[in-house]
Enzyme design. Structure first.
Site, PDB file in Angstrom:
ATOM      1  N   ASN A 208      -0.733   7.382   1.960  1.00  0.00           N
ATOM      2  CA  ASN A 208       0.147   7.513   0.789  1.00  0.00           C
ATOM      3  C   ASN A 208      -0.708   7.459  -0.469  1.00  0.00           C
ATOM      4  OD1 ASN A 208      -0.027   4.668  -0.181  1.00  0.00           O
ATOM      5  ND2 ASN A 208       0.806   4.290   1.861  1.00  0.00           N
ATOM      6  N   ALA A 272       0.336  -4.077  -1.154  1.00  0.00           N
ATOM      7  CA  ALA A 272      -0.087  -2.879  -0.411  1.00  0.00           C
ATOM      8  C   ALA A 272       1.093  -1.949  -0.166  1.00  0.00           C
ATOM      9  CB  ALA A 272      -0.703  -3.295   0.925  1.00  0.00           C
ATOM     10  N   ASP A 276       5.202   2.562   6.956  1.00  0.00           N
ATOM     11  CA  ASP A 276       6.259   1.966   7.777  1.00  0.00           C
ATOM     12  C   ASP A 276       6.133   2.375   9.239  1.00  0.00           C
ATOM     13  OD1 ASP A 276       7.579   0.565   5.717  1.00  0.00           O
ATOM     14  OD2 ASP A 276       8.334   2.474   4.962  1.00  0.00           O
ATOM     15  N   LYS A 286      -9.325  15.028  19.440  1.00  0.00           N
ATOM     16  CA  LYS A 286      -8.699  15.836  18.386  1.00  0.00           C
ATOM     17  C   LYS A 286      -7.632  16.763  18.974  1.00  0.00           C
ATOM     18  CE  LYS A 286      -9.833  19.207  14.924  1.00  0.00           C
ATOM     19  NZ  LYS A 286     -10.772  20.260  14.584  1.00  0.00           N
ATOM     20  N   ASP A 304       6.417  -5.365   9.699  1.00  0.00           N
ATOM     21  CA  ASP A 304       6.658  -5.603   8.270  1.00  0.00           C
ATOM     22  C   ASP A 304       5.929  -6.903   7.918  1.00  0.00           C
ATOM     23  OD1 ASP A 304       7.658  -6.412   5.737  1.00  0.00           O
ATOM     24  OD2 ASP A 304       9.302  -4.986   6.004  1.00  0.00           O
ATOM     25  N   ILE A 305       4.801  -6.761   7.247  1.00  0.00           N
ATOM     26  CA  ILE A 305       3.925  -7.916   7.017  1.00  0.00           C
ATOM     27  C   ILE A 305       4.613  -8.929   6.103  1.00  0.00           C
ATOM     28  CG2 ILE A 305       1.597  -8.628   6.369  1.00  0.00           C
ATOM     29  CD1 ILE A 305       0.786  -5.645   6.655  1.00  0.00           C
ATOM     30  N   LYS A 338      16.003  -5.528  -1.321  1.00  0.00           N
ATOM     31  CA  LYS A 338      14.745  -5.716  -0.582  1.00  0.00           C
ATOM     32  C   LYS A 338      14.305  -7.179  -0.623  1.00  0.00           C
ATOM     33  CE  LYS A 338      12.204  -1.978  -0.431  1.00  0.00           C
ATOM     34  NZ  LYS A 338      11.374  -0.868  -0.915  1.00  0.00           N
TER      35      LYS A 338
HETATM   36  N1  CTP Z   1       5.478  -4.268   3.175  1.00  0.00           N
HETATM   37  C1  CTP Z   1       4.765  -4.895   4.171  1.00  0.00           C
HETATM   38  N2  CTP Z   1       4.687  -4.338   5.421  1.00  0.00           N
HETATM   39  C2  CTP Z   1       5.318  -3.183   5.685  1.00  0.00           C
HETATM   40  C3  CTP Z   1       6.068  -2.526   4.677  1.00  0.00           C
HETATM   41  C4  CTP Z   1       6.108  -3.098   3.421  1.00  0.00           C
HETATM   42  O1  CTP Z   1       4.164  -5.950   3.909  1.00  0.00           O
HETATM   43  N3  CTP Z   1       5.236  -2.661   6.892  1.00  0.00           N
HETATM   44  C5  CTP Z   1       5.586  -4.920   1.863  1.00  0.00           C
HETATM   45  C6  CTP Z   1       4.909  -4.190   0.733  1.00  0.00           C
HETATM   46  O2  CTP Z   1       3.581  -4.617   0.560  1.00  0.00           O
HETATM   47  C7  CTP Z   1       5.793  -4.585  -0.438  1.00  0.00           C
HETATM   48  C8  CTP Z   1       7.168  -4.729   0.153  1.00  0.00           C
HETATM   49  O3  CTP Z   1       6.958  -4.946   1.547  1.00  0.00           O
HETATM   50  O4  CTP Z   1       5.450  -5.853  -0.959  1.00  0.00           O
HETATM   51  C9  CTP Z   1       8.064  -3.555  -0.010  1.00  0.00           C
HETATM   52  O5  CTP Z   1       7.418  -2.369   0.404  1.00  0.00           O
HETATM   53  P1  CTP Z   1       8.169  -0.981   0.333  1.00  0.00           P
HETATM   54  O6  CTP Z   1       7.300   0.068   0.902  1.00  0.00           O
HETATM   55  O7  CTP Z   1       8.723  -0.775  -1.040  1.00  0.00           O
HETATM   56  O8  CTP Z   1       9.400  -1.319   1.261  1.00  0.00           O
HETATM   57  P2  CTP Z   1       9.801  -0.849   2.697  1.00  0.00           P
HETATM   58  O9  CTP Z   1      10.045  -2.047   3.544  1.00  0.00           O
HETATM   59  O10 CTP Z   1       8.826   0.135   3.204  1.00  0.00           O
HETATM   60  O11 CTP Z   1      11.225  -0.189   2.418  1.00  0.00           O
HETATM   61  P3  CTP Z   1      11.589   1.327   2.054  1.00  0.00           P
HETATM   62  O12 CTP Z   1      10.474   2.187   2.529  1.00  0.00           O
HETATM   63  O13 CTP Z   1      12.864   1.534   2.799  1.00  0.00           O
HETATM   64  O14 CTP Z   1      11.798   1.331   0.576  1.00  0.00           O
END
Ligand code: CTP
Length: 398
Positions: A208, A272, A276, A286, A304-305, A338
């Site tokens: 990303n 970070a 997802d 490859k 989800d950390i 969130k």
């Molecule tokens: N985060 C995380 N681990 C993941 C996804 C997100 O630790 N696998 C943390 C990010 O570092 C941030 C927060 O969760 O602090 C929100 O991340 P974001 O990408 O906005 O949320 P998502 O859970 O991915 O939700 P969505 O994509 O549906 O907006």
């Protein structure tokens, strides 16, 4: 580092050779260094190489009358500005955690009121063992600072966490620890930053647009205030922040493991942009183009950390957990939801519909249980300073 005095305790591990380079870095920076060599350490490096580098005698024996005549062990433990244990073996850590004092190194560590920084080094299974985790938690609670260990190939042929941090990283952490004490001295902060890369095959990946700038600025702002910062970063093209321990990872799962290894922490900040999903079963070879057939990928969900760390029980959960919400629409509504879903204490919401990702400026709204504050558009550095100030104030009043 001119005028600073460092005592390095060299334990018995294959990483002991790296301590020679560490001593060189301190000497080059103008510090004076004394080395204490454990009996096991002497199996890996010689007293001669240590004394050649430090320009001082090497201290080895608790009951050496010569050493005691020159400098007793109590004095040796008090005259340094910082004591570094590198490598800190599982055995040394266990002894430190239990207050054993059967040799010069451990006696010195028990007798000291000087800050102590350890650089653990051991086999991955020893590092993961419940006994080491317990000892580590005790040492952290005792205010012992830590740098590393890193993930990588080990001398024993295994792979994982347990490699001693590189001398440069130990040096940087020591430098931060020696800095003027700040309002966050003694606090351990972990922060995730940057994107993650999720492999499709050995040459392709999903990523990303996160540059890691905001996370790096926050890490530096906190280190400047005296915090011990573990900065866990995905692949980025920006310089590493000053005075922090850098832990570089690639994938979300590696980031999760690195965060778990860096615990316990007083404060955890998740800036970070974690992917997802990852490609399920990304191959070792490859993927070749095939006429008329497009590849179809199936995805698996990454951990989800932030949510996992927020859900940790009792004292294992950092006292202050801060998340980010990067949104393109209905920013505040999504962010409030969130915060609830991930159960973090604070959440910084930002609108990434423009060029915030990768850009120099950011506009955030800080959402806390006690209310919301919308900060004006400012540089990511200023956002970091304001967040660091807000954290400092909150800790003072808590
Ligand atoms: N985060 C995380 N681990 C993941 C996804 C997100 O630790 N696998 C943390 C990010 O570092 C941030 C927060 O969760 O602090 C929100 O991340 P974001 O990408 O906005 O949320 P998502 O859970 O991915 O939700 P969505 O994509 O549906 O907006």
């Amino acid at each position: 580092m001119n005028g600073k005095s460092i005592t390095i305790i060299v334990g018995g591990g294959i990483a002991a050779y790296k301590s020679l380079e560490l001593i060189r870095l301190f000497k080059k920076a103008g510090a004076s260094v004394r080395a204490v060599l454990t009996r096991a350490g002497a199996e890996f490096v010689t007293p001669l190489s240590l004394s050649a580098l430090t320009g001082e005698p090497v201290y080895q024996d608790l009951f050496d009358l010569d050493d005691e005549a020159q400098m007793g062990h109590i004095q040796l433990s008090r005259t340094a500005d910082l004591i570094i244990v590198a490598p800190a073996t599982a055995d040394l850590m266990a002894k430190m955690a239990h207050g054993l004092a059967g040799d010069l190194a451990t006696t010195l560590l028990l007798a000291t009121d000087t800050p102590v920084l350890i650089a653990p080094a051991m086999n991955v299974r020893m590092w993961d063992h419940a006994a080491t985790r317990r000892n580590l938690a005790t040492l952290k609670a005792d205010g012992i600072m830590m740098v590393g260990p890193d993930e990588g190939d080990m001398a024993c042929g295994e792979f994982g966490y347990g490699r001693m941090a590189e001398p440069e990283a130990i040096f940087a952490t020591a430098k931060a620890a020696l800095g003027a004490p700040g309002p966050l001295s003694g606090k351990h902060v972990l922060i995730t930053s940057g994107p993650t890369h999720e492999p499709i095959d050995p040459v392709r990946y999903i990523a990303n647009r996160s540059s890691g700038r905001q996370g790096a600025a926050i890490a530096e702002a906190l280190a400047k205030r005296g915090a011990q910062v573990s900065y866990i970063t995905g692949p980025v093209n920006i310089p590493a922040p000053q005075g922090v321990e850098v832990i570089a990872v690639e994938t979300a799962r590696q980031m999760f493991d690195a965060v778990s290894a860096a615990l316990p922490a007083d404060i955890a900040i998740f800036s970070a942009a974690v992917a997802d999903w990852r490609v399920d079963g990304a191959g070792a070879t490859k993927i070749k183009k095939q006429k008329g057939a497009l590849p179809i990928f199936t995805f698996a969900e990454n951990p989800d950390i932030l949510a996992s760390i927020s859900a940790l029980p009792g004292a294992t959960r950092p006292g202050l957990v801060i998340g980010f919400a990067a949104e393109t629409d209905h920013v505040l509504d999504h962010a409030r939801a969130k915060k609830k879903r991930k159960n973090c204490d604070w959440l910084l919401a930002n609108d990434v519909s423009g060029d915030v990702m990768g850009g120099a400026d950011n506009q955030v709204t800080l959402i806390r249980d006690k209310g919301e504050e919308s900060w004006p558009m400012m540089s990511k550095k200023d956002v970091a300073e304001r967040l660091a100030e807000t954290i400092t104030k909150a800790l003072k009043t808590s």
